[in-house]
Design a protein around this motif. Structure first.
Motif, PDB file in Angstrom:
ATOM      1  N   CYS A 264      40.832  43.989  50.338  1.00 13.41           N
ATOM      2  CA  CYS A 264      42.038  44.268  49.504  1.00 13.41           C
ATOM      3  C   CYS A 264      41.346  45.240  48.174  1.00 13.41           C
ATOM      4  CB  CYS A 264      42.655  43.006  48.915  1.00 13.41           C
ATOM      5  SG  CYS A 264      43.860  42.503  50.037  1.00 13.41           S
ATOM      6  N   HIS A 265      40.158  44.661  47.851  1.00 12.39           N
ATOM      7  CA  HIS A 265      39.503  45.178  46.648  1.00 12.39           C
ATOM      8  C   HIS A 265      38.912  46.801  47.056  1.00 12.39           C
ATOM      9  CE1 HIS A 265      36.883  45.379  43.320  1.00 12.39           C
ATOM     10  NE2 HIS A 265      35.814  45.852  43.826  1.00 12.39           N
ATOM     11  N   ARG A 266      38.584  46.812  48.523  1.00  9.42           N
ATOM     12  CA  ARG A 266      38.061  48.247  48.900  1.00  9.42           C
ATOM     13  C   ARG A 266      39.079  49.300  48.885  1.00  9.42           C
ATOM     14  NH1 ARG A 266      37.726  50.735  53.573  1.00  9.42           N
ATOM     15  NH2 ARG A 266      39.026  49.231  54.897  1.00  9.42           N
ATOM     16  N   VAL A 267      40.306  48.590  49.264  1.00 15.52           N
ATOM     17  CA  VAL A 267      41.450  49.733  49.404  1.00 15.52           C
ATOM     18  C   VAL A 267      42.456  49.998  48.032  1.00 15.52           C
ATOM     19  CG1 VAL A 267      41.519  49.508  52.042  1.00 15.52           C
ATOM     20  CG2 VAL A 267      43.015  48.091  50.658  1.00 15.52           C
ATOM     21  N   GLY A 268      42.115  48.988  47.118  1.00 13.21           N
ATOM     22  CA  GLY A 268      42.784  49.127  45.874  1.00 13.21           C
ATOM     23  C   GLY A 268      44.190  48.093  45.673  1.00 13.21           C
ATOM     24  N   VAL A 269      44.162  47.094  46.842  1.00 15.89           N
ATOM     25  CA  VAL A 269      45.167  46.213  46.608  1.00 15.89           C
ATOM     26  C   VAL A 269      44.803  45.133  45.807  1.00 15.89           C
ATOM     27  CG1 VAL A 269      46.585  44.641  48.007  1.00 15.89           C
ATOM     28  CG2 VAL A 269      46.166  46.589  48.992  1.00 15.89           C
ATOM     29  N   PRO A 270      45.650  44.759  44.830  1.00 14.48           N
ATOM     30  CA  PRO A 270      45.142  43.752  43.671  1.00 14.48           C
ATOM     31  C   PRO A 270      45.567  42.388  44.207  1.00 14.48           C
ATOM     32  CG  PRO A 270      47.544  44.722  43.163  1.00 14.48           C
ATOM     33  CD  PRO A 270      46.971  45.425  44.221  1.00 14.48           C
ATOM     34  N   TYR A 271      44.760  41.474  43.928  1.00 14.25           N
ATOM     35  CA  TYR A 271      44.442  39.997  44.240  1.00 14.25           C
ATOM     36  C   TYR A 271      45.235  39.223  43.153  1.00 14.25           C
ATOM     37  CZ  TYR A 271      43.096  35.475  46.082  1.00 14.25           C
ATOM     38  OH  TYR A 271      43.001  34.206  46.590  1.00 14.25           O
ATOM     39  N   PHE A 272      46.440  38.475  43.297  1.00 15.57           N
ATOM     40  CA  PHE A 272      47.172  37.751  42.354  1.00 15.57           C
ATOM     41  C   PHE A 272      47.197  36.478  42.790  1.00 15.57           C
ATOM     42  CE2 PHE A 272      48.477  42.135  40.755  1.00 15.57           C
ATOM     43  CZ  PHE A 272      47.995  42.072  39.469  1.00 15.57           C
ATOM     44  N   PRO A 273      46.320  35.218  42.668  1.00 16.48           N
ATOM     45  CA  PRO A 273      46.580  34.240  43.271  1.00 16.48           C
ATOM     46  C   PRO A 273      47.528  33.389  42.429  1.00 16.48           C
ATOM     47  CG  PRO A 273      44.282  34.470  42.469  1.00 16.48           C
ATOM     48  CD  PRO A 273      44.929  35.661  42.311  1.00 16.48           C
ATOM     49  N   THR A 274      48.355  32.424  42.851  1.00 16.79           N
ATOM     50  CA  THR A 274      49.321  31.529  42.226  1.00 16.79           C
ATOM     51  C   THR A 274      48.680  30.256  42.205  1.00 16.79           C
ATOM     52  OG1 THR A 274      50.204  31.401  44.219  1.00 16.79           O
ATOM     53  CG2 THR A 274      51.227  33.081  42.816  1.00 16.79           C
ATOM     54  N   GLU A 275      48.329  29.921  41.027  1.00 21.90           N
ATOM     55  CA  GLU A 275      47.380  28.406  40.831  1.00 21.90           C
ATOM     56  C   GLU A 275      47.263  28.173  39.374  1.00 21.90           C
ATOM     57  OE1 GLU A 275      47.261  25.265  41.749  1.00 21.90           O
ATOM     58  OE2 GLU A 275      46.819  26.245  43.651  1.00 21.90           O
ATOM     59  N   ILE A 276      46.979  26.920  38.975  1.00 20.48           N
ATOM     60  CA  ILE A 276      46.355  26.541  37.743  1.00 20.48           C
ATOM     61  C   ILE A 276      45.259  26.312  37.833  1.00 20.48           C
ATOM     62  CG2 ILE A 276      48.690  25.600  37.157  1.00 20.48           C
ATOM     63  CD1 ILE A 276      47.717  23.056  37.294  1.00 20.48           C
ATOM     64  N   PRO A 277      44.372  26.708  36.651  1.00 20.91           N
ATOM     65  CA  PRO A 277      42.921  26.279  36.915  1.00 20.91           C
ATOM     66  C   PRO A 277      42.619  24.796  36.696  1.00 20.91           C
ATOM     67  CG  PRO A 277      43.405  27.108  34.693  1.00 20.91           C
ATOM     68  CD  PRO A 277      44.747  27.303  35.433  1.00 20.91           C
ATOM     69  N   ASP A 278      41.388  24.186  37.364  1.00 18.29           N
ATOM     70  CA  ASP A 278      41.093  23.005  37.197  1.00 18.29           C
ATOM     71  C   ASP A 278      40.320  22.928  35.984  1.00 18.29           C
ATOM     72  OD1 ASP A 278      41.696  21.376  39.904  1.00 18.29           O
ATOM     73  OD2 ASP A 278      41.032  23.348  40.456  1.00 18.29           O
ATOM     74  N   LEU A 279      40.732  22.237  35.038  1.00 22.41           N
ATOM     75  CA  LEU A 279      40.237  22.305  33.741  1.00 22.41           C
ATOM     76  C   LEU A 279      38.901  21.095  33.721  1.00 22.41           C
ATOM     77  CD1 LEU A 279      43.302  21.752  31.301  1.00 22.41           C
ATOM     78  CD2 LEU A 279      42.208  23.680  32.096  1.00 22.41           C
ATOM     79  N   ASP A 280      38.918  20.305  34.786  1.00 21.77           N
ATOM     80  CA  ASP A 280      37.616  19.286  34.861  1.00 21.77           C
ATOM     81  C   ASP A 280      36.386  19.978  35.971  1.00 21.77           C
ATOM     82  OD1 ASP A 280      39.366  19.330  37.078  1.00 21.77           O
ATOM     83  OD2 ASP A 280      38.742  17.277  37.737  1.00 21.77           O
ATOM     84  N   LYS A 281      36.646  21.178  36.100  1.00 20.76           N
ATOM     85  CA  LYS A 281      35.722  22.004  37.122  1.00 20.76           C
ATOM     86  C   LYS A 281      35.291  23.046  36.249  1.00 20.76           C
ATOM     87  CE  LYS A 281      36.926  20.389  41.560  1.00 20.76           C
ATOM     88  NZ  LYS A 281      36.957  20.679  43.116  1.00 20.76           N
ATOM     89  N   LYS A 282      34.098  22.981  35.582  1.00 22.03           N
ATOM     90  CA  LYS A 282      33.642  23.958  34.676  1.00 22.03           C
ATOM     91  C   LYS A 282      32.875  25.210  35.424  1.00 22.03           C
ATOM     92  CE  LYS A 282      35.381  21.635  31.248  1.00 22.03           C
ATOM     93  NZ  LYS A 282      36.474  22.097  30.773  1.00 22.03           N
ATOM     94  N   ASP A 283      32.114  24.729  36.402  1.00 27.98           N
ATOM     95  CA  ASP A 283      31.185  25.752  37.240  1.00 27.98           C
ATOM     96  C   ASP A 283      31.185  25.491  38.717  1.00 27.98           C
ATOM     97  OD1 ASP A 283      28.741  26.847  38.276  1.00 27.98           O
ATOM     98  OD2 ASP A 283      28.065  26.681  35.973  1.00 27.98           O
ATOM     99  N   HIS A 284      31.510  26.819  39.176  1.00 26.60           N
ATOM    100  CA  HIS A 284      31.727  26.950  40.757  1.00 26.60           C
ATOM    101  C   HIS A 284      30.253  26.524  41.604  1.00 26.60           C
ATOM    102  CE1 HIS A 284      29.307  30.597  39.906  1.00 26.60           C
ATOM    103  NE2 HIS A 284      29.100  30.555  41.212  1.00 26.60           N
ATOM    104  N   ARG A 285      29.420  26.347  40.882  1.00 30.37           N
ATOM    105  CA  ARG A 285      28.177  25.846  41.556  1.00 30.37           C
ATOM    106  C   ARG A 285      28.278  24.354  41.838  1.00 30.37           C
ATOM    107  NH1 ARG A 285      24.228  29.287  37.508  1.00 30.37           N
ATOM    108  NH2 ARG A 285      25.961  28.432  36.160  1.00 30.37           N
TER     109      ARG A 285
END
Length: 351
Positions: free
Chosen positions: A263-284
């Motif tokens: 999608c990024h390559r062809v210019g289609v935007p990505y809008f996920p529908t979700e709330i963030p996990d306040l207890d997960k600070k780092d993706h690692r």
């Protein structure tokens, strides 16, 4: 009696058709064989609920309901024991149900340990720990459905009428909320849903919900996404998420990242529908669940590869923030680079 929030939802999202405790058993709709068969798996032990979750009888947000109902079942199992033994049994159940799947253990555990707390209080009062967990699960469902409706409202509001969007996997409640929001706002849209191997949740579950809702629905085989994108048929890419870390990374069904890249390559935007996990600070800190690779070489119990052929089956992948245009939440639309703005609004009891 409280008003239920599943009114007008597709079959898959009505409470009794997700997971339901009654008379010493938990009944879970087997999404692996839906829609051509409406079959339920019945669990008489909370360990069977764990196995059903691990075997993908239910997935997406389905396990949120299943683990809550599993706590009601655990209470039924130990109902004749002394109070201290019931507490010990229920504590063990809360931990085990809460860790049915490693990547989403934080979300499951919120549900099971809240139910445990209410059960312990109920036992002190000489009341039913079964009812405590059951009622808490229904309250949790109502709370999540109401919050997801705000997300669905915000997503549909940002879409022009007659838009088309691409989905991946099964976004559970928010799909029903998008359908309800579109009808309230008088909008229509076209849904393109990836098949989502190896369990085909997109083809079986997502597409079924949109079709049942009366919307133009097209299933897209996983290896045809780029073709559809290059035809200019897609305005927006959207998914839910199994986790959104506070540094802007999104964990979702494996294949989400490669679709986001396309999608990024062809210019289609990505809008996920979700709330963030306040207890997960780092993706690692995210642990990706590695499933039995044999499951990726079979369909509905029938193996389709020759003996000796190997496979790999990560359940999820991680999409970085540069591939995410914005996160659509219950409180508005946020940049993945500024989720602290969401956190500053204060946490809520979502699960």
């Amino acid at each position: 009696m409280m008003k239920r929030q599943d009114e007008g939802m597709p079959f898959l999202l009505r409470y009794e058709n997700v997971a339901w405790y009654e008379d010493g058993a938990v009944r879970i709709l087997d999404r692996r064989v839906f829609p051509h068969e409406k079959r339920f798996v019945t669990c008489h032990d909370y360990h069977e609920v764990i196995k059903a979750i691990q075997d993908m009888v239910t997935q997406s947000a389905g396990p949120f309901t299943a683990v809550g109902m599993g706590m009601a079942l655990a209470a039924y199992q130990c109902r004749n024991e002394e109070e201290n033994k019931q507490v010990a049994f229920l504590t063990k159940a809360a931990d085990e149900l809460g860790h049915a799947r490693v990547t989403t253990a934080n979300r499951y555990s919120v549900i099971t340990h809240r139910a445990l707390k209410k059960q312990m209080q109920t036992l002190k009062e000489g009341k039913s720990a079964v009812e405590a967990a059951f009622n808490d699960t229904i309250e949790s469902l109502n709370r999540r459905y109401a919050t997801e409706q705000k997300i669905g409202d915000n997503f549909v509001k940002m879409l022009p009428n007659n838009s088309s969007f691409l989905t991946h996997c099964y976004a559970e409640t928010v799909i029903g909320c998008i359908i309800r929001a579109a009808k309230v706002q008088g909008k229509t849209f076209k849904a393109y849903d990836t098949a989502t191997e190896p369990f085909f949740q997109g083809a079986k579950l997502t597409a079924s919900c949109f079709a049942e809702g009366g919307f133009d629905t097209t299933m897209v085989p996983d290896n045809m996404v780029n073709f559809v994108l290059e035809q200019g048929k897609i305005d927006v890419f959207t998914t839910a998420a199994d986790s959104v870390t506070m540094d802007g990374y999104l964990v979702n069904k494996v294949g989400t990242k490669q679709n986001a890249i396309l999608c990024h390559r062809v210019g289609v935007p990505y809008f996920p529908t979700e709330i963030p996990d306040l207890d997960k600070k780092d993706h690692r800190d995210i642990k990706i669940e590695m499933r039995d690779p044999e499951q990726s070489m079979e369909f509905e119990g029938k193996k389709y590869t020759m003996d000796g052929v190997k496979s790999i089956y990560p359940a999820f992948d991680i999409t970085p923030p540069y591939l995410i245009n914005a996160l659509v939440t219950d409180r508005g639309i946020f940049s993945p680079y500024n989720l602290s703005a969401y956190a500053e609004m204060g946490g809520e009891d979502f699960y």
